[in-house]
Scaffold this motif. Structure first.
Motif, PDB file in Angstrom:
ATOM      1  N   LEU B 146       0.889  -1.289  -0.001  1.00 23.61           N
ATOM      2  CA  LEU B 146       0.011   0.144  -0.240  1.00 23.61           C
ATOM      3  C   LEU B 146       1.008   1.355  -0.059  1.00 23.61           C
ATOM      4  N   ALA B 147       0.377   2.418  -0.407  1.00 24.32           N
ATOM      5  CA  ALA B 147       0.910   3.590  -0.462  1.00 24.32           C
ATOM      6  C   ALA B 147       0.777   4.069   0.977  1.00 24.32           C
ATOM      7  N   ASP B 148       1.573   5.019   1.553  1.00 25.48           N
ATOM      8  CA  ASP B 148       1.411   5.569   2.877  1.00 25.48           C
ATOM      9  C   ASP B 148       0.021   6.091   3.067  1.00 25.48           C
ATOM     10  N   PRO B 149      -0.731   5.732   4.168  1.00 25.41           N
ATOM     11  CA  PRO B 149      -1.855   6.576   4.247  1.00 25.41           C
ATOM     12  C   PRO B 149      -1.920   7.847   4.603  1.00 25.41           C
ATOM     13  N   LYS B 150      -2.503   8.640   4.034  1.00 25.24           N
ATOM     14  CA  LYS B 150      -2.322  10.285   4.480  1.00 25.24           C
ATOM     15  C   LYS B 150      -3.746  10.784   4.902  1.00 25.24           C
ATOM     16  N   CYS B 151      -4.620  10.133   4.761  1.00 27.14           N
ATOM     17  CA  CYS B 151      -6.201  10.698   5.003  1.00 27.14           C
ATOM     18  C   CYS B 151      -6.865   9.879   5.714  1.00 27.14           C
ATOM     19  N   TRP B 152      -8.009  10.475   6.531  1.00 25.78           N
ATOM     20  CA  TRP B 152      -9.108   9.562   6.957  1.00 25.78           C
ATOM     21  C   TRP B 152      -9.567   8.535   5.845  1.00 25.78           C
ATOM     22  N   LEU B 156     -10.142   3.456   4.882  1.00 26.29           N
ATOM     23  CA  LEU B 156     -11.441   2.545   4.482  1.00 26.29           C
ATOM     24  C   LEU B 156     -10.941   1.333   3.295  1.00 26.29           C
ATOM     25  N   ASN B 157      -9.687   1.604   2.997  1.00 28.20           N
ATOM     26  CA  ASN B 157      -9.125   0.541   1.698  1.00 28.20           C
ATOM     27  C   ASN B 157      -9.411  -0.812   2.432  1.00 28.20           C
ATOM     28  N   PRO B 158     -10.055  -1.475   1.596  1.00 31.12           N
ATOM     29  CA  PRO B 158     -10.380  -3.014   1.933  1.00 31.12           C
ATOM     30  C   PRO B 158      -9.199  -3.723   2.385  1.00 31.12           C
ATOM     31  N   LYS B 159      -7.961  -3.508   1.833  1.00 32.03           N
ATOM     32  CA  LYS B 159      -6.810  -4.112   2.141  1.00 32.03           C
ATOM     33  C   LYS B 159      -6.434  -4.106   3.540  1.00 32.03           C
ATOM     34  N   LEU B 160      -7.043  -2.961   4.250  1.00 32.72           N
ATOM     35  CA  LEU B 160      -6.789  -2.924   5.550  1.00 32.72           C
ATOM     36  C   LEU B 160      -7.775  -3.544   6.380  1.00 32.72           C
ATOM     37  N   LYS B 161      -8.473  -4.544   5.712  1.00 32.51           N
ATOM     38  CA  LYS B 161      -9.311  -5.188   6.738  1.00 32.51           C
ATOM     39  C   LYS B 161      -8.909  -5.918   7.847  1.00 32.51           C
ATOM     40  N   ASP B 162      -9.685  -5.766   8.981  1.00 33.03           N
ATOM     41  CA  ASP B 162      -9.021  -6.181  10.343  1.00 33.03           C
ATOM     42  C   ASP B 162      -7.601  -5.828  10.533  1.00 33.03           C
ATOM     43  N   ASP B 163      -7.338  -4.458   9.958  1.00 35.37           N
ATOM     44  CA  ASP B 163      -5.823  -4.100  10.389  1.00 35.37           C
ATOM     45  C   ASP B 163      -5.887  -2.610  10.867  1.00 35.37           C
ATOM     46  N   VAL B 164      -7.043  -2.165  11.526  1.00 37.98           N
ATOM     47  CA  VAL B 164      -7.036  -1.013  12.121  1.00 37.98           C
ATOM     48  C   VAL B 164      -7.404  -1.206  13.511  1.00 37.98           C
ATOM     49  N   ARG B 196     -19.125   3.620  10.072  1.00 34.24           N
ATOM     50  CA  ARG B 196     -19.704   2.321   9.849  1.00 34.24           C
ATOM     51  C   ARG B 196     -18.567   1.414   8.942  1.00 34.24           C
ATOM     52  N   ALA B 197     -18.277   2.312   7.737  1.00 38.71           N
ATOM     53  CA  ALA B 197     -17.282   1.766   6.873  1.00 38.71           C
ATOM     54  C   ALA B 197     -15.951   1.281   7.647  1.00 38.71           C
ATOM     55  N   LEU B 198     -15.384   2.229   8.418  1.00 33.29           N
ATOM     56  CA  LEU B 198     -14.304   1.889   9.117  1.00 33.29           C
ATOM     57  C   LEU B 198     -14.496   0.741   9.972  1.00 33.29           C
ATOM     58  N   HIS B 199     -15.459   0.503  10.680  1.00 27.07           N
ATOM     59  CA  HIS B 199     -16.015  -0.706  11.486  1.00 27.07           C
ATOM     60  C   HIS B 199     -15.558  -1.959  10.904  1.00 27.07           C
ATOM     61  N   LYS B 200     -15.627  -1.969   9.460  1.00 26.86           N
ATOM     62  CA  LYS B 200     -15.233  -3.215   8.701  1.00 26.86           C
ATOM     63  C   LYS B 200     -13.744  -3.615   8.653  1.00 26.86           C
ATOM     64  N   ASN B 201     -12.832  -2.456   8.893  1.00 24.60           N
ATOM     65  CA  ASN B 201     -11.626  -2.577   8.943  1.00 24.60           C
ATOM     66  C   ASN B 201     -10.927  -2.823  10.387  1.00 24.60           C
ATOM     67  N   GLU B 220       1.477  -5.512  15.761  1.00 25.51           N
ATOM     68  CA  GLU B 220       0.290  -6.045  16.040  1.00 25.51           C
ATOM     69  C   GLU B 220      -0.989  -5.664  15.179  1.00 25.51           C
ATOM     70  N   THR B 221      -0.906  -4.540  14.450  1.00 24.48           N
ATOM     71  CA  THR B 221      -1.792  -3.925  13.890  1.00 24.48           C
ATOM     72  C   THR B 221      -1.103  -2.983  12.707  1.00 24.48           C
ATOM     73  N   ALA B 222      -2.019  -2.520  11.615  1.00 22.50           N
ATOM     74  CA  ALA B 222      -1.059  -1.761  10.710  1.00 22.50           C
ATOM     75  C   ALA B 222      -1.309  -0.470  10.827  1.00 22.50           C
ATOM     76  N   VAL B 223      -2.491   0.068  11.404  1.00 18.54           N
ATOM     77  CA  VAL B 223      -2.891   1.302  11.600  1.00 18.54           C
ATOM     78  C   VAL B 223      -3.501   1.533  13.093  1.00 18.54           C
TER      79      VAL B 223
END
Lengths: 738, 343
Positions: B146-152, B156-164, B196-201, B220-223
């Protein structure tokens, strides 16, 4: 009037006339005997505190009885004098407290309307003690408890202590569940909170969402209770009933988790099994198991709790297994029973009190545990953490906390009830006055194998965890930078020798306070616990069951709630002790007492009453019987109580996190701060130091108390003849099988 | 009888060892401290050195201090409550647990500090500020390609599922700040859509506000969504974590100070209050590894501190979102519409 009653009266007069009645501010005696540090008598005579007069009158009335011959009316009068004195004592104490508080109409009755008084001090304490003893002695004169002064007095003291330091604070906090802050009764919102789906929801069955917090807690506690009991049993049998090599080492190792501060096992588990953990990494690289977060949630918490609490089960069951008279098993074998059926029909049933107690302890410990769910819980919520955050979290909802506490309490008491049902009224007596020269039977092979298969991996896991904890203190950052360093120890425990000895390290003050508190409270805990156990099992008096039930109460209440309850109850007169070291001692004594009681009861259940009765027949009084006969046989229980309470003083967090003050900070509170700040190195280093301190402490306790001598033959060194004998014994059975 | 007396004697001895009430003579101050231990210690020793007033300091989280001050309200033990996120201070002010005070130092303070003071009706004042943001584990983000996250929105990127990870707003002031920030930044409906969308991640709603930063630094977590200064602590230690101030704009907390009502050492509490607002006292944070922005305009800003001037800060309404009515409403809504939802 007997001599000991006169002595009790003397104590009362000393407290009333000579010793300052109130707790002195700043420890100064300014204004003695009038004013701040005044004695009760001086304060009554000068008109400053007229409400103390009735207490003095009770002492005067008792003094009139001195020197009279013992007649029935003397006993009756003493009971009334003591009782009325106690009522006057507590009534004025609770009626007149801070300005604008207390009970106004009662204060007016005492002639102290609108007045205030500080917290009670040593004078009040001595007078209270004296009044209580007089009532109890009066009851003994009237023939209660076979007229035994010691028994009635001990019952009185235990009841008073439990009432004041368990029941009263618990009632204070439960009151806040039912009463709004403005004093009105709030039943509607109470039931709404109690039946809320966040507590009882079953969403996890349908999939998707989480289950209610009550179910989570219950499942976790049952699993923990069962697994710890089985592990403890396997371990106790292996140590006591086999010739397995490395037993001593195993015995030492299994005790390690019990002397480990909370958070540390959780932390080590994360470093090992977390997504970036060491073992996870090895598995991912070698076996190809993908990294996951399985450790966060039920599995992780369960693992940590089993590691932490199985040793308690082990300690309890060691006592039980040791206490089972080998002659019963020998009898079974003589009657032709095989190893396995002896174990099933004799050993196992006799283990039941121990098993029930071990399960109960594991269950209740799990329910009250706070550190492990906090670190490893993930989205798996349990009642204790939920209560903590209801009190301190952003929602600040004390009513909610109290409701959750009631649910938790109901579960614990339910377990207690089930345990009683299971044990029933059978006899578990195995240590009797008759000589017993049997040799403990060895375990049947199948049981041996099962035990070993279960225990060995567990011991290995424990070893790995402790390696992590040990190494963690000596490397810069565990899991990332493994350069050796002494930096963490230097920060915490540096001593400057340049100018005398100066304890420079940041951890010293909290360590010293912790040791002081532990050294004072653990003997008190053991003493009160064992005396209570003795009263509960060996004496018959009205309200015995209620007393037994109340002793479990402080154990069932999670530490967090107990902490808040202690602040609410003891921050205001009459008992004003927040911010002192005394409140820490009391919190520990009454929180750990149930273990003393439980292990005492389990131990006493094994000791035949005929031993006491023989002692009584020889005209020993019950105190002498307790000291000369019962206590020596209770040594394992005594060790359990002492070790447990000593260790708990050093390792518990939740009960004291609200009670520590600037002056009296405790080691665990300090470590929690370090963990919060992300300084795992110092936290782990401090924990290692605590582990060493506790190991030394336990060794001292065991040497100090000594082993119980049961007059049994030692297991003989295996002789060459032995196999032949066995063969001869089992031959008929083999033939019968053919 | 012997045993009984032994019991009595040991109770008395215990009482004698510990019984004396905590010192409340002149020349002392009882301080409840709501920031990290090191900073607390630095503050109390510096004050002790400068004034000769003996400080008895206890460190607790802001929520714990609030609970203690509330429990002790009828017979206060503490004098000053220094540090910790502003909401519990406002709550205490609303309930009249703290004392009004106007310091001569007020003229040198930043506007946000004084607006906290006004919101609390003179009962609390801002001593430092910290902006909300997130920290990400550089290794894990690289592994995921992934590119470095910069914004809220990047979270929500699906690749971060269960990683926030973020804390539960019911237990943490940090997470409540996120809730209030999102609502103010995007509007209530859009804000809840975002959550709600964030909840999935979100893999886990932690209990403590700073815990996600620790988890991200450990891998232990990405974000981890935290106050930026909490992530900075680990970055300065050399952990693979990078603090981010989200591009859409973000909210902030105002660490506060209050004098406890009924303080036994009121004069000393006022002395401490004035002293704590001086530039010298406010410079003590950075050496103690706390990188918040001080409230005195003349105090040096630590070089590691996230620059508030480079961030887009929203106009956070502390009066509205600090009130208990609005808080309860938002938390109940969050519980029902976000937390109770399946992933």
């Amino acid at each position: 009037m007997r001599a000991s009653t006169r002595l009790a009266l003397l104590i009362g007069w000393l407290g009333y006339v000579l010793i300052p009645w109130y707790l002195p501010q700043d420890g100064s005696l300014a204004g003695y005997p009038f004013g701040q540090a005044g004695t009760a008598l001086a304060l009554v005579l000068s008109g400053a505190s007229p409400w103390l007069l009735p207490i003095g009158l009770a002492l005067v009335a008792a003094s009139l009885l001195v020197g009279r011959e013992e007649r029935p009316w003397i006993g009756r009068s003493l009971v009334w004098i003591g009782l009325l004195g106690l009522i006057a004592f507590f009534a004025q104490g609770f009626a007149i407290t801070l300005p604008d508080q207390g009970i106004p109409w009662l204060a007016a009755l005492f002639g102290g309307a609108g007045q205030a008084q500080p917290g009670m001090g040593f004078g009040a304490l001595m007078t209270l003690f004296s009044l209580l003893l007089m009532m109890c002695h009066g009851l003994a004169y009237r023939g209660y408890c076979r007229g035994d002064l010691f028994t009635t007095s001990a019952i009185g003291i235990v009841v008073l202590l439990i009432g004041l330091f368990v029941f009263y604070p618990v009632a204070t906090i439960l009151q806040s569940a039912l009463v709004e802050s403005d004093g009105t009764l709030a039943l509607a919102s109470f039931f709404e909170r109690l039946l809320s789906p966040t507590i009882w929801g079953l969403g996890c069955l349908g999939g998707g969402t989480n289950c209610g917090v009550a179910w989570n807690t219950l499942i976790l506690a049952v699993l923990t209770g069962v697994i710890t009991t089985l592990l403890g049993l396997a371990c106790a049998l292996l140590v006591l009933r086999t010739r397995m090599p490395g037993k001593r080492l195993m015995r030492a190792m299994t005790v390690l988790p019990i002397i480990t501060p909370p958070f540390v096992i959780g932390l080590a588990l994360i470093l090992l099994f977390g997504r970036s953990g060491a073992i996870t990494g090895i598995l991912a690289e070698w076996v190809g198991i993908p990294r996951s977060r399985w450790i966060y949630g039920l599995p992780g918490v369960l693992l940590a709790q089993v590691l932490a609490f199985a040793p308690i089960a082990f300690l309890v069951l060691m006592g039980t297994v040791q206490g089972i008279a080998p002659s019963m098993e020998e009898a079974a074998q003589t009657l032709g029973a095989k190893h396995w059926s002896t174990f099933r029909t004799v050993t196992w049933p006799l283990l039941r009190p121990g098993l029930a107690n071990a399960f109960l302890l594991g269950f209740v410990e799990s329910m009250a545990d706070f550190g492990n769910p906090l670190v490893l819980g993930g989205n798996f919520e349990v009642l204790s953490t939920k209560i903590f955050f209801a009190v301190v979290g952003a929602a600040h909802n004390q009513g909610q906390a109290a409701v959750l506490a009631i649910v938790l309490l109901a579960f614990t008491l339910g377990a207690f009830w089930v345990q009683q049902r299971w044990l029933g009224t059978k006899s578990y007596t195995t240590v009797a006055g008759k000589g017993d020269s049997g040799i403990p039977a060895m375990l049947p092979t199948s049981a041996k194998v099962i035990s070993a298969v279960v225990i060995v991996p567990w011991v290995l896991l424990t070893a790995v965890i402790y390696a992590v904890i040990l190494i963690g203190g000596f490397v810069k950052a565990m899991g990332r930078d493994h350069t050796l360093t002494l930096e963490h120890y230097r920060t915490g425990f540096a001593i400057d020798f340049s100018n005398g000895i100066f304890f420079e390290g940041a951890a010293w003050p909290s360590l010293f306070t912790t040791l002081k508190v532990a050294a004072i409270s653990s003997p008190l805990t053991a003493l009160i616990g064992l005396i209570t156990a003795f009263l509960l099992t060996r004496q018959h008096f009205a309200g015995r069951r209620t007393l037994e039930f109340t002793t479990m109460l402080s154990f069932a209440i999670p530490g967090t709630v107990l902490g808040v309850a202690y602040i609410l109850a003891f921050n205001v007169p009459p008992v004003e002790i927040t911010g002192t070291g005394l409140i820490l001692v009391l919190a520990f004594v009454f929180r750990n007492m149930p273990v003393g009681v439980r292990s005492g009861i389990a131990g006493l259940a094994q000791i035949d009453k005929s031993l006491d009765e023989a002692s009584m027949t020889l005209r020993a009084r019950s105190f002498t019987t307790l000291r000369r006969v019962v206590l020596p046989l209770l040594k394992p229980a005594l060790i359990t109580a002492l070790v447990y309470s000593f260790v708990r003083c050093i390792t518990s967090v939740s009960a004291v996190i609200f009670l520590v003050s600037a002056e009296y900070n405790l080691a665990t509170a300090y470590i929690v701060g370090r963990v919060e700040a992300g300084e795992f190195g110092l936290a782990i280093a401090y924990s290692s130091v605590l582990i060493v301190v506790m190991a030394v402490g336990i060794a001292l306790i065991q040497v100090g108390v000594g082993e119980r001598k049961l007059g049994r033959r030692a297991v003989p060194v295996p002789k060459p003849k032995a196999p032949k004998q066995t063969a001869r014994l089992t031959k008929p059975a083999v033939e019968a099988a053919k | 009888m012997q045993l009984k007396f032994w019991l009595g004697a040991s109770v008395l001895a215990t009482a004698a060892m510990f019984g004396s009430a905590p010192a409340s003579a002149q020349g002392s101050l009882v301080m409840y401290c709501g920031v990290q231990e090191e900073w607390c210690r630095a503050m109390s020793t510096a004050f002790e050195k400068e004034t000769g007033i003996k400080v008895a300091m206890t460190r607790k989280s802001a929520g714990e201090v609030y609970a203690q001050v509330k429990a002790e309200a009828s017979n206060p033990r503490g004098d000053i409550w220094w540090g910790g996120t502003g909401d519990p201070h406002l709550q205490a002010a609303e309930e009249g647990l703290t004392e009004e005070y106007e310091s001569a130092m007020n003229k040198d303070l930043q506007d946000w500090s004084l607006s906290q003071w006004k919101a609390a009706k003179k009962r609390a004042i801002g001593i430092y500020a910290g902006a909300l943001g997130f920290g990400f584990n550089t290794q894990l983000i690289k592994e995921k390609g992934l590119a470095d996250p910069k914004c809220w929105a990047d979270l929500l990127n699906p690749k971060l599922k269960d990683d926030v990870q973020v804390a539960d707003p019911n237990s943490s002031g940090t997470a409540y700040t996120l809730l209030a920030t999102v609502v103010q930044l995007m509007g209530e409906d859009k804000g809840f859509d975002y959550l709600r969308a964030l909840h999935k991640n979100v893999s886990q709603y932690t209990k403590s506000g700073a815990a996600p930063a620790k988890a991200a630094s450990l891998g232990e977590t990405a974000v981890g969504i935290v106050f930026i200064h909490d992530a900075v602590v680990f970055a300065v230690q050399g952990d693979p974590i990078k603090p981010v101030a989200p591009c859409e704009g973000t909210g902030y907390e105002i660490g506060s100070m209050s004098i406890i009502k009924g303080a036994r050492n009121l004069e000393n509490a006022k002395k401490f209050y004035d002293w704590a607002l001086t530039p010298a006292a406010q410079a003590l944070g950075a050496p103690a590894k706390s990188y918040q922005v001080p409230s005195n305009k003349n105090a040096p800003i630590p070089p590691q501190a996230p620059k508030m001037s480079d961030m887009k800060l929203i106009n956070y309404d502390f009066v509205k979102y600090g009130s208990s009515a609005e808080r309860t409403r938002l938390l109940t809504k969050w519980d029902k519409e976000i937390k109770a939802q399946p992933k």
